[in-house]
Design an enzyme around this catalytic site. Structure first.
Site, PDB file in Angstrom:
ATOM      1  CB  THR A 127      -0.966   0.022   1.348  1.00  0.00           C
ATOM      2  OG1 THR A 127      -1.599   1.278   1.300  1.00  0.00           O
ATOM      3  CG2 THR A 127      -0.038  -0.429   2.504  1.00  0.00           C
ATOM      4  CG  ASP A 128      -1.203   5.034  -1.104  1.00  0.00           C
ATOM      5  OD1 ASP A 128      -1.661   4.556   0.049  1.00  0.00           O
ATOM      6  OD2 ASP A 128      -1.776   5.938  -1.479  1.00  0.00           O
ATOM      7  CD  GLU A 129      -3.097   3.858   4.581  1.00  0.00           C
ATOM      8  OE1 GLU A 129      -3.044   3.605   5.890  1.00  0.00           O
ATOM      9  OE2 GLU A 129      -4.290   3.947   4.005  1.00  0.00           O
ATOM     10  CE1 TYR A 152      -3.425  -2.381   5.961  1.00  0.00           C
ATOM     11  CE2 TYR A 152      -3.050  -0.104   5.419  1.00  0.00           C
ATOM     12  CZ  TYR A 152      -3.519  -1.433   5.022  1.00  0.00           C
ATOM     13  OH  TYR A 152      -3.388  -1.669   3.631  1.00  0.00           O
ATOM     14  CE  LYS A 156      -0.495  -4.429   3.123  1.00  0.00           C
ATOM     15  NZ  LYS A 156      -0.840  -5.670   2.662  1.00  0.00           N
TER      16      LYS A 156
END
Ligand code: NAD
Ligand code: DAU
Length: 338
Positions: A127-129, A152, A156
């Site tokens: 994810t870009d997060e 979260y 990741k």
């Protein structure tokens, strides 16, 4: 070709399986899913009798089961399985650590153990997060330092680092993709867009965190599936590919456009307490995948949001069934007891 898809009963996984079998009818897919609150067999009900689709209920953190499955002669793993909701990770991070970090490690180990006999390509869906939060300008590139802000995104990031380490240490043929916010059919109505659409359809309030000016880059899920197809076929092992929708919007804009589409008043918007550690802005530079693999998003936000609203209008039973029981407890905790 045989592909093991993990988390295929969730939002993106189910869209990916349907996309893949439609475009490659000669491929077989084994879908391994634990069926957590977010996994729904109905998402792939139309494929339940397809001769090249198999469903297995299992946990990716179960090492014996995963090793048994990778020994079934598979060519690739596409790892979607994860706890995916930031708010839930703030409430209780433990399942995020177990599935997102330990589960990914278990899969990598299973592939490593069979690697002398079999080559299995490992496509890890990130994810870009992992890049953290942006100011008013700029965009995440694959070289942006990792700076996750939520349990979260930290989980990741840890998983990404294990995938990277297995490539460098053991030569495991792994690739990582990092995509921005997806929306479209079959998204669980805890996430912004399906929550806003379903609440608006029921004339319920639309809870907006903080000032509503946080920005996300929205990508229609079919564009993401097409990007994953390009990476799975032609991506270079050991590389990271960013995937974005070229559709930056504030949350307030998203909520208002959903209300406008449905002919509902903006007075349904309710500003609520902000998410702790709320990332302000995400934006993706996807020039690498465009240049190297010829992929770009094709569905504008306006087109995607009207397709999505139409889908939720014609699939009321799907989301109404979800918005009961455990979901209502979660909703109460999120918006009334924070
Ligand atoms: P989702 O929550 O809709 O689906 C997750 C699926 O994984 C569910 O079917 C669930 O049952 C399954 N699962 C969870 N734990 C499992 C376990 N231990 N073993 C086996 N299956 C398990 O998630 P999503 O939105 O479809 O996201 C899929 C992946 O894409 C995730 O890895 C997420 O981090 C990533 N991602 C999501 C977005 C987005 O906008 N939704 C964007 C970028 C990346
Ligand atoms: O960027 C990719 C990520 O996008 C994925 O990795 C995650 O799995 C996915 O859940 C998503 O994370 P976000 O936190 O960005 O998505 P969410 O839909 O939860 O929230 C989007 C924005 O809307 C965020 O700024 C928080 C805000 N929001 C969300 C909800 C649920 C609200 O204002 N009100 C809400 O009720």
């Amino acid at each position: 070709m045989r592909i093991l898809v993990t988390g295929g009963c969730g939002f993106i996984g189910s869209n990916f399986i349907r996309y893949y079998l439609k475009n490659y009818p000669e491929v077989s897919i084994i879908n391994v899913d634990k069926l957590t609150y977010a996994g729904n067999l109905e998402n792939l009900f139309d494929l339940s009798h397809a001769p090249n689709y198999y469903f297995i209920r299992a946990d990716i953190a179960d090492a014996a089961r995963m090793e048994e499955l990778v020994r079934k002669g598979i060519d690739a793993i596409v790892n979607f399985a994860a706890e995916s909701h930031v708010d839930r990770s703030i409430e209780d991070p433990s399942s995020f650590i177990r599935t997102n970090i330990f589960g990914t490690f278990v899969l990598l180990e299973a592939v490593r153990k069979v690697s002398k006999e079999q080559k299995i390509r490992f496509l890890h869906i990130s994810t870009d997060e992992v890049y953290g939060s942006l100011g008013k300008t700029g965009a995440f590139t694959e070289e942006t330092p990792l700076a996750p802000n939520s349990p979260y995104s930290a989980s990741k990031t840890a998983a990404d680092m294990m995938v990277r380490a297995y490539f460098h240490t053991y030569g495991l043929p792994a690739i990582i993709t990092r995509c921005s916010n997806n929306y479209g059919p079959y998204q669980f109505p805890e996430k912004l867009i399906p929550l806003m659409v379903s609440n608006a359809m029921e004339d319920k309030e639309l809870p907006i965190y903080g000032d509503g000016m946080n920005v996300r880059d929205w990508i229609y899920v079919e564009d993401h599936c097409r990007a994953l197809d390009c990476v799975l076929q032609n991506g270079k092992e050991g590389e990271v590919y960013n995937i974005g929708g070229a559709s930056e919007r504030t949350n307030l804009y998203v909520a208002k456009s959903i209300l406008d589409h449905l002919g509902k008043p903006h007075s349904l918007i309710r500003f609520v307490a902000d998410r702790p550690g709320h990332d302000r802005r995400y934006a993706i530079d996807f020039s690498k995948i465009k240049r190297e693999l010829g992929w770009s998003p094709t569905i504008s936000f306006e087109e995607g949001i009207s397709r999505t609203i139409e889908w939720y209008q014609t699939h009321r039973e799907w989301w109404k069934k979800i918005k009961t029981g455990e979901y209502l407890d979660y909703y109460r905790r999120m918006y009334h007891e924070r």
